[in-house]
Design a protein around this motif. Structure first.
Motif, PDB file in Angstrom:
ATOM      1  N   ASN A   1      -3.050  -1.237 -11.119  1.00 50.95           N
ATOM      2  CA  ASN A   1      -3.059   0.050 -10.454  1.00 50.95           C
ATOM      3  C   ASN A   1      -2.355  -0.020  -9.101  1.00 50.95           C
ATOM      4  OD1 ASN A   1      -4.363   1.643 -12.414  1.00 50.95           O
ATOM      5  ND2 ASN A   1      -6.343   0.835 -11.823  1.00 50.95           N
ATOM      6  N   LYS A   2      -2.592  -1.118  -8.400  1.00 46.60           N
ATOM      7  CA  LYS A   2      -1.962  -1.267  -7.093  1.00 46.60           C
ATOM      8  C   LYS A   2      -0.440  -1.360  -7.252  1.00 46.60           C
ATOM      9  CE  LYS A   2      -3.647  -4.621  -4.737  1.00 46.60           C
ATOM     10  NZ  LYS A   2      -3.931  -5.859  -4.007  1.00 46.60           N
ATOM     11  N   ASP A   3       0.016  -2.112  -8.239  1.00 40.51           N
ATOM     12  CA  ASP A   3       1.455  -2.247  -8.466  1.00 40.51           C
ATOM     13  C   ASP A   3       2.076  -0.910  -8.868  1.00 40.51           C
ATOM     14  OD1 ASP A   3       1.410  -4.931  -7.815  1.00 40.51           O
ATOM     15  OD2 ASP A   3       1.208  -5.588  -9.898  1.00 40.51           O
ATOM     16  N   ILE A   4       1.379  -0.144  -9.689  1.00 42.24           N
ATOM     17  CA  ILE A   4       1.877   1.181 -10.077  1.00 42.24           C
ATOM     18  C   ILE A   4       1.971   2.076  -8.842  1.00 42.24           C
ATOM     19  CG2 ILE A   4       1.281   3.289 -11.329  1.00 42.24           C
ATOM     20  CD1 ILE A   4       0.220   1.456 -13.584  1.00 42.24           C
ATOM     21  N   ALA A   5       0.984   2.004  -7.970  1.00 40.29           N
ATOM     22  CA  ALA A   5       1.020   2.802  -6.742  1.00 40.29           C
ATOM     23  C   ALA A   5       2.205   2.394  -5.866  1.00 40.29           C
ATOM     24  CB  ALA A   5      -0.292   2.655  -5.978  1.00 40.29           C
ATOM     25  N   TYR A   6       2.463   1.090  -5.757  1.00 40.09           N
ATOM     26  CA  TYR A   6       3.609   0.619  -4.972  1.00 40.09           C
ATOM     27  C   TYR A   6       4.927   1.124  -5.578  1.00 40.09           C
ATOM     28  CZ  TYR A   6       0.617  -2.765  -2.495  1.00 40.09           C
ATOM     29  OH  TYR A   6      -0.338  -3.375  -1.737  1.00 40.09           O
ATOM     30  N   SER A   8       5.385   3.718  -7.520  1.00 43.53           N
ATOM     31  CA  SER A   8       5.449   5.161  -7.361  1.00 43.53           C
ATOM     32  C   SER A   8       5.894   5.532  -5.955  1.00 43.53           C
ATOM     33  CB  SER A   8       4.077   5.777  -7.663  1.00 43.53           C
ATOM     34  OG  SER A   8       4.107   7.162  -7.447  1.00 43.53           O
ATOM     35  N   THR A   9       5.295   4.888  -4.968  1.00 41.37           N
ATOM     36  CA  THR A   9       5.656   5.157  -3.578  1.00 41.37           C
ATOM     37  C   THR A   9       7.117   4.808  -3.324  1.00 41.37           C
ATOM     38  OG1 THR A   9       3.394   4.758  -2.860  1.00 41.37           O
ATOM     39  CG2 THR A   9       5.100   4.604  -1.160  1.00 41.37           C
ATOM     40  N   MET A  10       7.542   3.671  -3.833  1.00 42.29           N
ATOM     41  CA  MET A  10       8.923   3.241  -3.639  1.00 42.29           C
ATOM     42  C   MET A  10       9.893   4.241  -4.293  1.00 42.29           C
ATOM     43  SD  MET A  10      10.668  -0.434  -4.616  1.00 42.29           S
ATOM     44  CE  MET A  10      10.264  -0.285  -6.342  1.00 42.29           C
ATOM     45  N   SER A  15      13.676   8.734  -3.832  1.00 39.01           N
ATOM     46  CA  SER A  15      14.001  10.082  -4.305  1.00 39.01           C
ATOM     47  C   SER A  15      14.091  11.070  -3.144  1.00 39.01           C
ATOM     48  CB  SER A  15      12.950  10.556  -5.308  1.00 39.01           C
ATOM     49  OG  SER A  15      13.193  11.875  -5.715  1.00 39.01           O
ATOM     50  N   ASP A  16      13.110  11.012  -2.235  1.00 37.73           N
ATOM     51  CA  ASP A  16      13.099  11.932  -1.094  1.00 37.73           C
ATOM     52  C   ASP A  16      14.274  11.676  -0.147  1.00 37.73           C
ATOM     53  OD1 ASP A  16      10.802  13.015  -2.167  1.00 37.73           O
ATOM     54  OD2 ASP A  16       9.439  12.031  -0.740  1.00 37.73           O
ATOM     55  N   ARG A  17      14.511  10.420   0.158  1.00 35.64           N
ATOM     56  CA  ARG A  17      15.566  10.091   1.128  1.00 35.64           C
ATOM     57  C   ARG A  17      16.962  10.344   0.572  1.00 35.64           C
ATOM     58  NH1 ARG A  17      12.928   4.970   4.166  1.00 35.64           N
ATOM     59  NH2 ARG A  17      11.371   6.196   5.265  1.00 35.64           N
ATOM     60  N   MET A  18      17.118  10.141  -0.728  1.00 37.00           N
ATOM     61  CA  MET A  18      18.433  10.343  -1.361  1.00 37.00           C
ATOM     62  C   MET A  18      18.564  11.756  -1.946  1.00 37.00           C
ATOM     63  SD  MET A  18      19.848   7.394  -0.846  1.00 37.00           S
ATOM     64  CE  MET A  18      21.261   7.361  -1.905  1.00 37.00           C
ATOM     65  N   ASP A  23      11.172  13.540 -10.802  1.00 40.18           N
ATOM     66  CA  ASP A  23       9.798  13.903 -11.154  1.00 40.18           C
ATOM     67  C   ASP A  23       8.848  12.811 -10.678  1.00 40.18           C
ATOM     68  OD1 ASP A  23      10.535  16.243 -12.410  1.00 40.18           O
ATOM     69  OD2 ASP A  23      10.680  15.321 -14.400  1.00 40.18           O
ATOM     70  N   ARG A  24       7.618  13.197 -10.449  1.00 39.79           N
ATOM     71  CA  ARG A  24       6.569  12.237 -10.069  1.00 39.79           C
ATOM     72  C   ARG A  24       6.104  11.536 -11.338  1.00 39.79           C
ATOM     73  NH1 ARG A  24       7.038  11.988  -4.595  1.00 39.79           N
ATOM     74  NH2 ARG A  24       7.221  14.064  -3.745  1.00 39.79           N
TER      75      ARG A  24
END
Length: 181
Positions: A1-6, A8-10, A15-18, A23-24
Motif C-alpha cells: 500500500n505504501k509503494d502504491i501511494a508513492y 500514485s503521488t509520483m 502529471s500536474d507539473r507537465m 487520470d488518477r
C-alpha cells in the motif's frame, strides 16, 4: 500500500507539473492487510520478565540497548538504530535522544522528528549505543529477527503474536492510560 501511494503521488506530481491531465489511476486501490499489528506487552509482563536482572543478558549489547530504549520511549527500532552519538544527550539536564532526519535516513513521517526524554533502563541502553558500533544501522530486519528469536527461546513472549514492536504499542497504551496529550 505504501509503494502504491508513492507511485500514485509520483505519477500525479509529474502529471500536474507537465500538465498531462492523467487520470488518477491508483485512486481507491488498497490491498487489505493480511497481518495485524503485534499486540502490546502488558506492563506487568514487562516488569516481571524484561526488567529483572539478566533477562536480556543473552543479547549482544546493541540489540539489548534497542530493547531497553524501546521499553521506556516507544521509539521505532529503526529510529534507535539510526541514532548517532551526538543524538544521545546524556549530559543534558534532562537526558534525551534526538530523533531527526539524516543525510542517509529519512523519518517515517514529519511528526517523527522529536526529542524523547530517557529514564530508567533507557539510560543504560543509550550509554551502550553512545559508545558502541552502529551494528544494525542499515539492518533493522536482522535486529528484529534476532530479538524475536531470543524472545521465543527465552520465554519472553506474552503470546505468539508478541514481537519487538510490541514495546512501541505498550508504551503508547501506557501514555493513553494516563491521558497524556
Amino acid at each position: 500500500n505504501k509503494d502504491i501511494a508513492y507511485l500514485s503521488t509520483m505519477l500525479m506530481t509529474v502529471s500536474d507539473r507537465m500538465e498531462l491531465d492523467l487520470d488518477r489511476l491508483f485512486r481507491g486501490l488498497r490491498f487489505k492487510s493480511v497481518s495485524e499489528s503485534p499486540p502490546p506487552f502488558s506492563t506487568d509482563f514487562i516488569r516481571t520478565k524484561f526488567l529483572v536482572d539478566g533477562a536480556l543478558a543473552g543479547l549482544n549489547a546493541e540489540a539489548r540497548a534497542v530493547v531497553l530504549i524501546m521499553i521506556e520511549t516507544g521509539a521505532r527500532p529503526v529510529e534507535i538504530t539510526h541514532l548517532r552519538p551526538q543524538d544521545i544527550r546524556l549530559e543534558d539536564d534532562i537526558p534525551h535522544i534526538s530523533i531527526e532526519p539524516q543525510k542517509d535516513y529519512a523519518l517515517k513521517t514529519r511528526y517523527s522528528k522529536r526529542e524523547l526524554p530517557i529514564i530508567g533502563v533507557a539510560v543504560e541502553g543509550a550509554r551502550i549505543l553512545k559508545t558502541g558500533k552502529a551494528r544494525y544501522r542499515d539492518n533493522t530486519s536482522s535486529l528484529s529477527a534476532l530479538v524475536n528469536k531470543f524472545f521465543s527461546v527465552n520465554g519472553l513472549r506474552e503470546s505468539e503474536r508478541h514481537t519487538l514492536y510490541s514495546f512501541r504499542h505498550a508504551f503508547k497504551d501506557r501514555l493513553t492510560s494516563v491521558s497524556a496529550p
